[in-house]
Design a protein around this motif. Structure first.
Motif, PDB file in Angstrom:
ATOM      1  N   TYR A 250       0.842  -1.202   0.000  1.00  0.00           N
ATOM      2  CA  TYR A 250       0.000   0.000   0.000  1.00  0.00           C
ATOM      3  C   TYR A 250       0.879   1.254   0.000  1.00  0.00           C
ATOM      4  CZ  TYR A 250      -4.223  -2.655   0.880  1.00  0.00           C
ATOM      5  OH  TYR A 250      -5.271  -3.513   0.741  1.00  0.00           O
ATOM      6  N   PRO A 251       0.298   2.407  -0.355  1.00  0.00           N
ATOM      7  CA  PRO A 251       1.076   3.642  -0.242  1.00  0.00           C
ATOM      8  C   PRO A 251       1.624   3.780   1.179  1.00  0.00           C
ATOM      9  CG  PRO A 251      -0.946   4.057  -1.450  1.00  0.00           C
ATOM     10  CD  PRO A 251      -1.042   2.656  -0.935  1.00  0.00           C
ATOM     11  N   VAL A 252       2.845   4.266   1.277  1.00  0.00           N
ATOM     12  CA  VAL A 252       3.494   4.411   2.573  1.00  0.00           C
ATOM     13  C   VAL A 252       2.622   5.257   3.492  1.00  0.00           C
ATOM     14  CG1 VAL A 252       5.503   5.343   3.758  1.00  0.00           C
ATOM     15  CG2 VAL A 252       5.780   4.259   1.522  1.00  0.00           C
ATOM     16  N   SER A 253       2.439   4.796   4.721  1.00  0.00           N
ATOM     17  CA  SER A 253       1.624   5.533   5.675  1.00  0.00           C
ATOM     18  C   SER A 253       2.361   5.538   7.008  1.00  0.00           C
ATOM     19  CB  SER A 253       0.267   4.826   5.794  1.00  0.00           C
ATOM     20  OG  SER A 253      -0.448   5.335   6.865  1.00  0.00           O
ATOM     21  N   ASN A 254       3.337   6.418   7.120  1.00  0.00           N
ATOM     22  CA  ASN A 254       4.164   6.444   8.326  1.00  0.00           C
ATOM     23  C   ASN A 254       4.335   7.865   8.866  1.00  0.00           C
ATOM     24  OD1 ASN A 254       5.792   7.559   6.407  1.00  0.00           O
ATOM     25  ND2 ASN A 254       7.385   5.996   6.441  1.00  0.00           N
ATOM     26  N   GLY A 255       3.438   8.763   8.436  1.00  0.00           N
ATOM     27  CA  GLY A 255       3.490  10.124   8.941  1.00  0.00           C
ATOM     28  C   GLY A 255       4.441  11.043   8.172  1.00  0.00           C
ATOM     29  N   VAL A 256       5.191  10.499   7.217  1.00  0.00           N
ATOM     30  CA  VAL A 256       6.079  11.366   6.428  1.00  0.00           C
ATOM     31  C   VAL A 256       5.244  12.048   5.340  1.00  0.00           C
ATOM     32  CG1 VAL A 256       8.062  11.448   4.866  1.00  0.00           C
ATOM     33  CG2 VAL A 256       8.078   9.854   6.801  1.00  0.00           C
ATOM     34  N   VAL A 257       5.399  13.358   5.224  1.00  0.00           N
ATOM     35  CA  VAL A 257       4.705  14.103   4.178  1.00  0.00           C
ATOM     36  C   VAL A 257       5.658  14.410   3.027  1.00  0.00           C
ATOM     37  CG1 VAL A 257       3.566  16.282   3.631  1.00  0.00           C
ATOM     38  CG2 VAL A 257       3.016  15.084   5.733  1.00  0.00           C
ATOM     39  N   SER A 258       6.879  14.780   3.377  1.00  0.00           N
ATOM     40  CA  SER A 258       7.884  14.957   2.329  1.00  0.00           C
ATOM     41  C   SER A 258       9.262  14.723   2.918  1.00  0.00           C
ATOM     42  CB  SER A 258       7.812  16.347   1.689  1.00  0.00           C
ATOM     43  OG  SER A 258       8.401  17.321   2.504  1.00  0.00           O
ATOM     44  N   VAL A 259      10.154  14.273   2.067  1.00  0.00           N
ATOM     45  CA  VAL A 259      11.534  14.105   2.486  1.00  0.00           C
ATOM     46  C   VAL A 259      12.438  14.656   1.382  1.00  0.00           C
ATOM     47  CG1 VAL A 259      11.502  11.695   1.727  1.00  0.00           C
ATOM     48  CG2 VAL A 259      13.337  12.455   3.186  1.00  0.00           C
ATOM     49  N   THR A 260      13.462  15.371   1.817  1.00  0.00           N
ATOM     50  CA  THR A 260      14.405  15.999   0.895  1.00  0.00           C
ATOM     51  C   THR A 260      15.795  15.475   1.193  1.00  0.00           C
ATOM     52  OG1 THR A 260      13.053  18.000   0.878  1.00  0.00           O
ATOM     53  CG2 THR A 260      15.334  18.254   0.153  1.00  0.00           C
ATOM     54  N   ALA A 261      16.541  15.139   0.145  1.00  0.00           N
ATOM     55  CA  ALA A 261      17.944  14.753   0.326  1.00  0.00           C
ATOM     56  C   ALA A 261      18.815  15.790  -0.362  1.00  0.00           C
ATOM     57  CB  ALA A 261      18.213  13.374  -0.265  1.00  0.00           C
ATOM     58  N   ILE A 262      19.904  16.155   0.305  1.00  0.00           N
ATOM     59  CA  ILE A 262      20.795  17.192  -0.219  1.00  0.00           C
ATOM     60  C   ILE A 262      22.205  16.626  -0.295  1.00  0.00           C
ATOM     61  CG2 ILE A 262      21.731  19.539   0.155  1.00  0.00           C
ATOM     62  CD1 ILE A 262      18.743  18.878   2.132  1.00  0.00           C
ATOM     63  N   GLY A 263      22.816  16.711  -1.479  1.00  0.00           N
ATOM     64  CA  GLY A 263      24.175  16.196  -1.629  1.00  0.00           C
ATOM     65  C   GLY A 263      24.655  16.360  -3.052  1.00  0.00           C
ATOM     66  N   SER A 264      25.844  15.810  -3.311  1.00  0.00           N
ATOM     67  CA  SER A 264      26.496  16.141  -4.578  1.00  0.00           C
ATOM     68  C   SER A 264      25.835  15.506  -5.800  1.00  0.00           C
ATOM     69  CB  SER A 264      27.972  15.731  -4.516  1.00  0.00           C
ATOM     70  OG  SER A 264      28.070  14.367  -4.180  1.00  0.00           O
ATOM     71  N   GLU A 265      25.386  14.262  -5.692  1.00  0.00           N
ATOM     72  CA  GLU A 265      24.878  13.573  -6.881  1.00  0.00           C
ATOM     73  C   GLU A 265      23.362  13.465  -6.821  1.00  0.00           C
ATOM     74  OE1 GLU A 265      27.017   9.824  -7.299  1.00  0.00           O
ATOM     75  OE2 GLU A 265      26.110   9.537  -9.266  1.00  0.00           O
ATOM     76  N   SER A 266      22.713  13.936  -7.861  1.00  0.00           N
ATOM     77  CA  SER A 266      21.251  13.917  -7.865  1.00  0.00           C
ATOM     78  C   SER A 266      20.723  12.484  -7.987  1.00  0.00           C
ATOM     79  CB  SER A 266      20.750  14.781  -9.022  1.00  0.00           C
ATOM     80  OG  SER A 266      19.395  15.030  -8.908  1.00  0.00           O
ATOM     81  N   LEU A 267      21.465  11.625  -8.693  1.00  0.00           N
ATOM     82  CA  LEU A 267      21.080  10.211  -8.781  1.00  0.00           C
ATOM     83  C   LEU A 267      20.965   9.597  -7.395  1.00  0.00           C
ATOM     84  CD1 LEU A 267      20.822   7.382 -10.204  1.00  0.00           C
ATOM     85  CD2 LEU A 267      23.327   7.330 -10.237  1.00  0.00           C
ATOM     86  N   MET A 268      21.991   9.822  -6.571  1.00  0.00           N
ATOM     87  CA  MET A 268      21.990   9.281  -5.210  1.00  0.00           C
ATOM     88  C   MET A 268      20.861   9.905  -4.394  1.00  0.00           C
ATOM     89  SD  MET A 268      24.328   7.076  -4.841  1.00  0.00           S
ATOM     90  CE  MET A 268      24.274   6.997  -3.089  1.00  0.00           C
ATOM     91  N   ALA A 269      20.742  11.224  -4.494  1.00  0.00           N
ATOM     92  CA  ALA A 269      19.720  11.930  -3.707  1.00  0.00           C
ATOM     93  C   ALA A 269      18.328  11.430  -4.074  1.00  0.00           C
ATOM     94  CB  ALA A 269      19.828  13.435  -3.930  1.00  0.00           C
ATOM     95  N   ASP A 270      18.096  11.158  -5.361  1.00  0.00           N
ATOM     96  CA  ASP A 270      16.778  10.689  -5.795  1.00  0.00           C
ATOM     97  C   ASP A 270      16.510   9.281  -5.272  1.00  0.00           C
ATOM     98  OD1 ASP A 270      14.343  10.588  -7.009  1.00  0.00           O
ATOM     99  OD2 ASP A 270      15.081  10.549  -9.062  1.00  0.00           O
ATOM    100  N   ALA A 271      17.506   8.412  -5.397  1.00  0.00           N
ATOM    101  CA  ALA A 271      17.334   7.047  -4.886  1.00  0.00           C
ATOM    102  C   ALA A 271      17.089   7.093  -3.378  1.00  0.00           C
ATOM    103  CB  ALA A 271      18.580   6.221  -5.201  1.00  0.00           C
TER     104      ALA A 271
END
Ligand code: AMP
Ligand code: MG
Length: 316
Positions: A250-271
């Motif tokens: 099912y769609p994740v239901s754990n109270g997270v609304v959004s998560v952001t990753a910040i770092g050098s490689e966008s591939l890694m940040a997206d994964a």
């Protein structure tokens, strides 16, 4: 060059930026830089190339060929091989939270459909049957996926493409640019006025009157966000969004609304963002830290947490 006000993902800055927009990967992509629009248009054309390589619905794409190979080995481009290599690594490190073999389940939910529906439990169980990541064999640019399995790179491809577009612009001599591939933001250099770029983190709809809840400062970096508000549907007061929990189906239901990753490689940040979304705040923060990425979690109760030392300004 036109003299106009550029919008850096939320923060208005008076600099000379040109922008081009294109619809790829089911989202709006905007490339902005203080350069001739033709260079930006050439960069946007690269998006079309990657779309045709990585989309599961484009016949002849690497992903389409993998999913229709009936268990036989398939030769793929170095681009696709690199994306899958990272997907398998983060898949393992996140204990399957990021699972590119969830394709049948993603197709079943089809949250983008005109009339989406909640699948039956039996359909969900059936769709999850062929999602054992360890059965995917990747050897250089040869991949073998069992016949009853298929892959979906939707949670990770945009990050890779954003990296390539940034490289392309640098190769054309561009040393200041802002790329936004549907929430995958990459900054090249600094703003034309020498300041850091300001990246707005979107407020989830309905939770707040303001458009952005925080601003992250960035130069030569990636700021990638996954949010429940991006794609999904509402039924009987329940939000069914596009990030699926491989354990429940099912769609994740754990109270997270959004998560952001910040770092050098966008591939890694997206994964990482997709994996962190599934893992939740504590395990998600640990995963990001293991890869040297900073992160921001926004929870349904409005609380916000972020990595120590992150250059962030909260607005809400
Ligand atoms: P993102 O917005 O980067 O988090 O990616 C979400 C997209 O990844 C969805 O639209 C699906 O195509 C795909 N997806 C959903 N859940 C998962 C998951 N648990 N693992 C891998 N891909 C997923
Ligand atoms: Mg992602």
């Amino acid at each position: 060059m036109q003299d106009k006000e550029g919008t850096a993902s939320g923060t208005r800055i008076a600099v000379e930026l040109n922008s081009v927009k294109g619809f790829f990967f089911d989202t709006i992509n905007t490339l902005s830089a203080p350069v001739d629009k033709r260079i930006l248009q050439d960069a946007l054309d690269q998006c079309a190339f990657y779309n045709d390589l990585l989309s599961k619905t484009v016949p002849g794409s690497d992903v389409h060929r993998i999913n229709n190979a009936a268990g036989k080995p398939v030769q793929i481009s170095a681009h696709t091989a690199r994306i899958i290599e990272v997907a398998l690594d983060i898949g393992r490190q996140s204990k399957g939270a990021l699972n590119i073999a969830l394709e049948p389940l993603i197709r079943l939910w089809d949250v983008r459909a005109q009339n989406p529906r909640v699948p039956k439990e039996s359909e969900i169980q059936e769709a999850m049957r062929g999602s054992d990541l360890s059965l995917i064999e990747l050897d250089g640019q040869t991949i073998r996926v069992p016949e009853d399995m298929s892959v979906d790179l939707g949670g990770i491809a945009k990050g890779y493409i954003a990296d390539r577009i940034a490289d392309y612009l640098r190769s054309r001599g561009v040393n200041s640019a802002l790329l936004n591939l549907g929430g995958n933001v990459v900054t090249v250099g600094k703003r034309p006025d020498g300041q850091l770029w300001s990246i707005g983190l979107q407020s989830p709809e309905g939770l707040s009157g303001v458009e952005y809840f925080a601003v992250v400062s960035s130069s030569d970096n990636s700021v990638v966000t996954s949010g429940v508000y991006e794609r999904g549907f509402d039924l009987d007061g329940v939000r069914y969004h596009h990030i699926l929990d491989p354990r429940s189906g099912y769609p994740v239901s754990n109270g997270v609304v959004s998560v952001t990753a910040i770092g050098s490689e966008s591939l890694m940040a997206d994964a990482l963002t997709t994996a962190m979304f599934v893992l939740g705040k504590n395990a998600g923060e640990q995963l990001a830290a293991r890869y040297g990425y900073q992160c921001v979690f926004r929870m349904a109760d409005g609380s916000i947490s972020y990595t120590d030392g992150l250059s962030i300004k909260l607005l809400a």
